[in-house]
Design an enzyme around this catalytic site. Structure first.
Site, mmCIF file in Angstrom:
data_model
loop_
_atom_site.group_PDB
_atom_site.id
_atom_site.type_symbol
_atom_site.label_atom_id
_atom_site.label_comp_id
_atom_site.label_asym_id
_atom_site.label_seq_id
_atom_site.Cartn_x
_atom_site.Cartn_y
_atom_site.Cartn_z
ATOM 1 N N MET A 13 -11.833 -6.286 5.367
ATOM 2 C CA MET A 13 -10.870 -5.320 6.200
ATOM 3 C C MET A 13 -10.701 -5.847 7.538
ATOM 4 S SD MET A 13 -9.937 -2.508 4.371
ATOM 5 C CE MET A 13 -9.248 -1.772 5.566
ATOM 6 N N HIS B 136 -1.150 -1.208 -4.051
ATOM 7 C CA HIS B 136 -2.486 -0.920 -3.582
ATOM 8 C C HIS B 136 -2.796 0.614 -3.314
ATOM 9 C CE1 HIS B 136 -5.869 -2.077 -0.953
ATOM 10 N NE2 HIS B 136 -5.773 -1.067 -0.297
ATOM 11 N N ASP C 80 -6.642 -6.614 4.370
ATOM 12 C CA ASP C 80 -6.086 -5.079 4.305
ATOM 13 C C ASP C 80 -6.183 -4.726 5.673
ATOM 14 O OD1 ASP C 80 -5.246 -2.558 3.765
ATOM 15 O OD2 ASP C 80 -6.976 -1.948 2.740
ATOM 16 N N ASP D 57 -4.983 3.481 -1.990
ATOM 17 C CA ASP D 57 -5.895 4.009 -0.983
ATOM 18 C C ASP D 57 -6.682 5.173 -1.293
ATOM 19 O OD1 ASP D 57 -6.242 1.435 0.886
ATOM 20 O OD2 ASP D 57 -4.113 2.121 1.327
ATOM 21 N N HIS E 71 -8.141 0.811 -3.891
ATOM 22 C CA HIS E 71 -9.153 0.719 -2.799
ATOM 23 C C HIS E 71 -10.007 1.962 -2.557
ATOM 24 C CE1 HIS E 71 -9.637 -0.308 1.668
ATOM 25 N NE2 HIS E 71 -10.867 -0.321 1.238
ATOM 26 N N MET F 110 -9.149 7.855 -0.461
ATOM 27 C CA MET F 110 -10.138 8.449 0.540
ATOM 28 C C MET F 110 -10.556 9.670 0.483
ATOM 29 S SD MET F 110 -7.748 7.115 3.823
ATOM 30 C CE MET F 110 -6.889 5.359 3.935
ATOM 31 N N SER G 107 0.821 -1.284 -0.039
ATOM 32 C CA SER G 107 -0.067 -0.078 0.142
ATOM 33 C C SER G 107 0.829 1.288 0.104
ATOM 34 C CB SER G 107 -0.941 0.008 1.327
ATOM 35 O OG SER G 107 -1.505 1.185 1.413
ATOM 36 N N MET H 87 -12.326 4.384 -0.721
ATOM 37 C CA MET H 87 -12.811 4.437 0.663
ATOM 38 C C MET H 87 -13.671 5.646 0.690
ATOM 39 S SD MET H 87 -9.926 3.057 3.135
ATOM 40 C CE MET H 87 -8.832 3.086 1.644
HETATM 41 C C1 DX5 Z 1 -6.375 1.399 5.736
HETATM 42 C C2 DX5 Z 1 -5.944 1.297 4.077
HETATM 43 C C3 DX5 Z 1 -4.701 0.267 4.085
HETATM 44 C C4 DX5 Z 1 -3.498 0.870 4.739
HETATM 45 C C5 DX5 Z 1 -2.700 -0.422 5.348
HETATM 46 O O1 DX5 Z 1 -7.438 2.030 5.676
HETATM 47 O O2 DX5 Z 1 -6.922 0.538 3.311
HETATM 48 O O3 DX5 Z 1 -4.558 -0.160 2.776
HETATM 49 O O4 DX5 Z 1 -2.607 1.107 4.027
HETATM 50 O O5 DX5 Z 1 -1.696 -0.126 6.165
HETATM 51 P P1 DX5 Z 1 -1.055 -1.434 7.123
HETATM 52 O O6 DX5 Z 1 -0.561 -2.519 6.294
HETATM 53 O O7 DX5 Z 1 0.037 -0.419 7.822
HETATM 54 O O8 DX5 Z 1 -2.156 -1.592 8.167
HETATM 55 ZN ZN ZN Z 2 -6.500 -0.372 1.636
#
Ligand code: DX5
Ligand code: ZN
Length: 226
Positions: free
Chosen positions: A141, A37, A179, A39, A70, A41, A14, A72
């Site tokens: 998750m 990956h 994740d 993220d 991903h 948001m 990620s 969110m």
């Molecule tokens: C959190 C993200 C993850 C995050 C995971 O909301 O969706 O992808 O980057 O990070 P680690 O592996 O550090 O928990």
């Molecule tokens: Zn993620």
């Protein structure tokens, strides 16, 4: 969509844990992984704000490996197809936020992306069981979404077992992704429960030797394979 060059276990670092000011070199460091990956948001679905479509498009143009996006975000029915149009190999939206998850998954597949659906730790997977063939990936998750560096929640594992059992029963070719808090200590439990695709942020970007960290995660997952 079959990607035969990415057999399980798949390791998807990620970039939430990467140095945002040096994204090109941070992407080059994970060339040995399966997918990057990303993220996304929106400060509404989760209390954090990261990348939008323009940044993801630049990541797509720069990354040596395909994108696992991903989302969110609220209203994925409106925004998710744009990420598939950019060329992301996989686009995962949250079940909690989607008005019509099956219709959205069909649209994503129609554009040419793998269609993924994600559930937060408190969200059950029962509504997905009869639609498993509509999705290419289900993301369970293993932390509350929003931030990297949190602790793995083992209480989410029964959902993976349920999904793995049901996918096998129905002959659905769906990847089961985890994740949040995935490290060499926790990845085995997730693999044993049925996960085959693993996101890791801090465990990869926090390592001194990134290639060794990716190889170590892959090996630990393979060792505990479902
Ligand atoms: C959190 C993200 C993850 C995050 C995971 O909301 O969706 O992808 O980057 O990070 P680690 O592996 O550090 O928990
Ligand atoms: Zn993620």
């Amino acid at each position: 969509m079959a990607l035969p060059d990415h057999p399980a276990p798949r390791i998807n670092p990620s970039i939430l844990s990467a140095d945002f000011a040096n994204m090109q070199s941070e992407l080059a460091r994970i060339a040995a992984a399966d997918f990057v990956h990303v993220d996304v948001m929106d400060n509404h679905f989760v209390p954090n704000l990261t990348f939008g479509p323009q940044m993801v498009e630049r990541v797509q143009a720069t990354s040596p490996i395909p994108l696992d996006v991903h989302l969110m975000i609220d209203d994925p029915d409106r925004w998710a197809p744009g990420y598939a149009e950019i060329g992301a190999a996989s686009v995962t939206f949250h079940l909690e936020a989607a008005a019509d998850p099956v219709a959205l998954a069909r649209r994503l597949r129609g554009i040419g992306a793998r269609a993924g659906v994600a559930v937060k730790p408190g969200t059950g997977v029962e509504p997905l069981l009869e639609h498993l063939t509509e999705f290419d990936q289900i993301l369970v998750m293993t932390v509350e979404p929003g931030f990297g560096g949190q602790s793995f929640m083992p209480e989410t594992l029964p959902k993976l077992r349920r999904l793995a059992e049901e996918a096998r029963r129905r002959g659905a070719d769906v990847w089961l992704q985890v994740d949040g808090g995935i490290s060499s200590e926790t990845i085995g439990q997730a693999a044993e429960a049925g996960a085959d695709t693993f996101v890791a942020g801090s465990a990869v970007y926090g390592a001194d030797d990134i290639d060794a960290a990716i190889a170590g995660l892959r090996q630990a997952a393979a060792h505990h394979r479902h």
